[in-house]
Design a protein around this motif. Structure first.
Motif, short mmCIF file in Angstrom:
data_model
loop_
_atom_site.label_atom_id
_atom_site.label_comp_id
_atom_site.label_asym_id
_atom_site.label_seq_id
_atom_site.Cartn_x
_atom_site.Cartn_y
_atom_site.Cartn_z
N ALA A 127 0.83 -1.21 0.00
CA ALA A 127 0.00 0.00 0.00
C ALA A 127 0.86 1.26 0.00
CB ALA A 127 -0.92 -0.01 1.22
N ALA A 128 1.95 1.24 0.78
CA ALA A 128 2.85 2.40 0.79
C ALA A 128 3.53 2.58 -0.56
CB ALA A 128 3.90 2.22 1.89
N LEU A 129 3.91 1.49 -1.20
CA LEU A 129 4.53 1.59 -2.53
C LEU A 129 3.53 2.00 -3.59
CD1 LEU A 129 6.90 -1.52 -2.40
CD2 LEU A 129 7.54 0.90 -2.28
N THR A 130 2.25 1.69 -3.37
CA THR A 130 1.22 2.09 -4.33
C THR A 130 1.11 3.61 -4.45
OG1 THR A 130 -0.04 0.07 -3.92
CG2 THR A 130 -1.23 1.92 -4.90
N ILE A 131 1.19 4.27 -3.30
CA ILE A 131 1.03 5.73 -3.32
C ILE A 131 2.35 6.47 -3.49
CG2 ILE A 131 -1.04 5.61 -1.90
CD1 ILE A 131 0.64 6.37 0.49
N SER A 132 3.46 5.76 -3.35
CA SER A 132 4.76 6.41 -3.48
C SER A 132 5.47 6.14 -4.80
CB SER A 132 5.68 5.99 -2.32
OG SER A 132 5.91 4.59 -2.36
N SER A 133 4.99 5.18 -5.58
CA SER A 133 5.63 4.88 -6.86
C SER A 133 5.38 6.01 -7.85
CB SER A 133 5.09 3.56 -7.43
OG SER A 133 5.41 2.49 -6.58
N ARG A 134 6.41 6.36 -8.59
CA ARG A 134 6.29 7.43 -9.57
C ARG A 134 5.67 6.94 -10.87
NH1 ARG A 134 11.94 10.94 -9.12
NH2 ARG A 134 11.70 11.49 -6.90
N ASN A 135 5.79 5.67 -11.15
CA ASN A 135 5.20 5.11 -12.36
C ASN A 135 3.80 4.58 -12.05
OD1 ASN A 135 4.58 3.66 -14.70
ND2 ASN A 135 6.71 3.07 -15.03
N PRO A 136 2.76 5.06 -12.74
CA PRO A 136 1.40 4.59 -12.44
C PRO A 136 1.21 3.10 -12.68
CG PRO A 136 1.34 6.63 -13.71
CD PRO A 136 2.76 6.16 -13.70
N VAL A 137 1.92 2.53 -13.65
CA VAL A 137 1.80 1.09 -13.89
C VAL A 137 2.32 0.31 -12.69
CG1 VAL A 137 2.51 -0.79 -15.40
CG2 VAL A 137 1.99 1.45 -16.37
N HIS A 138 3.44 0.75 -12.13
CA HIS A 138 3.97 0.09 -10.94
C HIS A 138 3.01 0.24 -9.76
CE1 HIS A 138 8.31 0.67 -12.68
NE2 HIS A 138 7.59 -0.21 -13.35
N SER A 139 2.35 1.38 -9.66
CA SER A 139 1.38 1.59 -8.58
C SER A 139 0.23 0.59 -8.68
CB SER A 139 0.84 3.02 -8.63
OG SER A 139 1.87 3.96 -8.40
N VAL A 140 -0.26 0.36 -9.89
CA VAL A 140 -1.35 -0.60 -10.06
C VAL A 140 -0.89 -2.02 -9.72
CG1 VAL A 140 -2.97 -1.59 -11.71
CG2 VAL A 140 -2.48 0.85 -11.77
N LEU A 141 0.33 -2.37 -10.09
CA LEU A 141 0.86 -3.70 -9.76
C LEU A 141 1.00 -3.88 -8.25
CD1 LEU A 141 3.53 -4.11 -12.58
CD2 LEU A 141 1.25 -5.11 -12.48
N TRP A 142 1.48 -2.85 -7.56
CA TRP A 142 1.55 -2.93 -6.10
C TRP A 142 0.15 -3.02 -5.49
CZ3 TRP A 142 5.75 -4.50 -4.12
CH2 TRP A 142 7.00 -4.10 -4.58
N LEU A 143 -0.81 -2.36 -6.10
CA LEU A 143 -2.19 -2.44 -5.61
C LEU A 143 -2.73 -3.86 -5.76
CD1 LEU A 143 -4.69 -0.89 -4.55
CD2 LEU A 143 -5.29 -0.44 -6.94
N ILE A 144 -2.42 -4.51 -6.86
CA ILE A 144 -2.85 -5.90 -7.05
C ILE A 144 -2.24 -6.81 -5.97
CG2 ILE A 144 -2.66 -7.87 -8.61
CD1 ILE A 144 -2.90 -5.94 -10.93
N LEU A 145 -0.97 -6.58 -5.66
CA LEU A 145 -0.33 -7.35 -4.59
C LEU A 145 -1.01 -7.11 -3.25
CD1 LEU A 145 1.97 -9.23 -3.72
CD2 LEU A 145 3.40 -7.19 -3.42
N ALA A 146 -1.41 -5.86 -2.98
CA ALA A 146 -2.12 -5.56 -1.74
C ALA A 146 -3.46 -6.27 -1.69
CB ALA A 146 -2.30 -4.05 -1.61
N PHE A 147 -4.16 -6.33 -2.80
CA PHE A 147 -5.45 -7.03 -2.84
C PHE A 147 -5.28 -8.52 -2.56
CE2 PHE A 147 -7.44 -3.66 -5.78
CZ PHE A 147 -7.94 -2.98 -4.68
N PHE A 148 -4.27 -9.13 -3.13
CA PHE A 148 -4.05 -10.55 -2.91
C PHE A 148 -3.77 -10.85 -1.44
CE2 PHE A 148 -3.31 -11.33 -7.53
CZ PHE A 148 -4.10 -12.46 -7.63
N ASN A 149 -2.94 -10.05 -0.82
CA ASN A 149 -2.61 -10.29 0.58
C ASN A 149 -3.78 -9.94 1.50
OD1 ASN A 149 0.53 -10.93 0.96
ND2 ASN A 149 0.27 -9.58 -0.80
N ALA A 150 -4.58 -8.95 1.13
CA ALA A 150 -5.80 -8.67 1.90
C ALA A 150 -6.78 -9.84 1.80
CB ALA A 150 -6.46 -7.39 1.39
N ALA A 151 -6.83 -10.49 0.64
CA ALA A 151 -7.65 -11.69 0.52
C ALA A 151 -7.14 -12.81 1.42
CB ALA A 151 -7.68 -12.15 -0.94
#
Length: 203
Positions: free
Chosen positions: A18-42
Motif C-alpha cells: 500500500a505504501a509503494l502504491t502511493i509512493s511509486s512514480r510510475n502509475p503502472v507500478h502503482s497498479v501492480l503494487w495495488l494488485i499485490l495488496a489485494f491478494f494479501n488482503a484476501a
C-alpha cells in the motif's frame, strides 16, 4: 503459531505494498503494487474465515477493477511532469485526508479496546455453524432484497450516465449502414475488366 505467522506476513506485505502504491512514480507500478495488496488482503480474509470476501477481492478487484486500471493507465498518454507538478497543488487536501484517516484509525483502536462486540445485538445475527457465504446469501435475498436490487439499479444508472457523458456526435466520423450493405448487389460492387498485357487497370 502458523496462523499468527501467516497473519503478520500478510499484514506486513499489505502495508508495504500500500505504501509503494502511493509512493511509486510510475502509475503502472502503482497498479501492480495495488494488485499485490489485494491478494494479501484476501489472504487476511481467509484467515478470519471470510472466504466470500476473499473471493470478491480476487475476482472483482484483482480480476476486473485492477486490470481495468492497468489497461487505462497503459493506454493513456500520461505526462509525468504534469503529474509531479500537481502534487504540490493537492498537497494540503491529501494531508487533510491523511489526518482524517489517522483519526479514524485511533477511533477504531479505542472502540476495539473498549471491549468485544456483543454479537447478540447485531442487526442480523446468524448461527455460528452456518458458513458466511450461505449467511450472506440468505440475508441478501431475503431481508435485504430490495436494498440489493436498489444497489444494482444505482450501478445501472451510473453505467448509462457514463455512456451518455462520453458519447459525442462527430460529424466527420463514418458510420456503418447495415441496410445499404445488405441490399447491395454483386454487379454494383464487381466490375470485370479485360486489361491489355503489360498495362494496369484504371479505377
Amino acid at each position: 503459531m502458523i496462523q499468527a505467522i501467516a497473519f503478520y506476513l500478510f499484514a506486513f506485505v499489505v502495508l508495504v505494498s500500500a505504501a509503494l502504491t502511493i509512493s511509486s512514480r510510475n502509475p503502472v507500478h502503482s497498479v501492480l503494487w495495488l494488485i499485490l495488496a489485494f491478494f494479501n488482503a484476501a489472504g487476511l480474509m481467509v484467515l478470519v474465515g471470510a472466504e466470500f470476501i476473499a473471493m470478491l477481492l480476487v475476482i472483482v478487484y484483482v480480476g476486473a477493477v485492477a486490470v481495468l486500471f492497468l489497461f487505462v493507465v497503459m493506454m493513456l498518454d500520461i505526462d509525468f511532469t504534469e503529474l509531479r507538478a500537481g502534487f504540490v497543488r493537492y498537497f494540503w487536501i491529501g494531508l487533510a485526508l491523511s489526518l482524517a484517516l489517522v483519526c479514524e484509525i485511533f477511533i477504531a483502536i479505542g472502540a476495539w479496546s473498549a471491549g468485544g462486540i456483543d454479537f447478540a445485538r447485531r442487526a442480523a445475527p446468524i448461527d455460528g455453524a452456518v458458513p458466511n457465504i450461505q449467511a450472506i446469501g440468505e440475508l441478501l435475498y431475503s431481508r435485504y432484497l430490495f436494498v440489493f436490487e436498489l444497489a444494482g439499479l444505482v450501478l445501472l444508472v451510473a453505467m448509462i450516465g457514463a455512456i451518455v457523458l462520453t458519447f459525442r456526435q462527430r460529424p466527420d466520423s463514418r458510420h456503418q449502414r447495415i441496410r445499404q450493405q445488405v441490399s447491395r448487389r454483386s454487379k454494383d460492387a464487381i466490375r470485370n475488366v479485360n486489361a491489355p498485357v503489360g498495362q494496369g487497370v484504371e479505377l
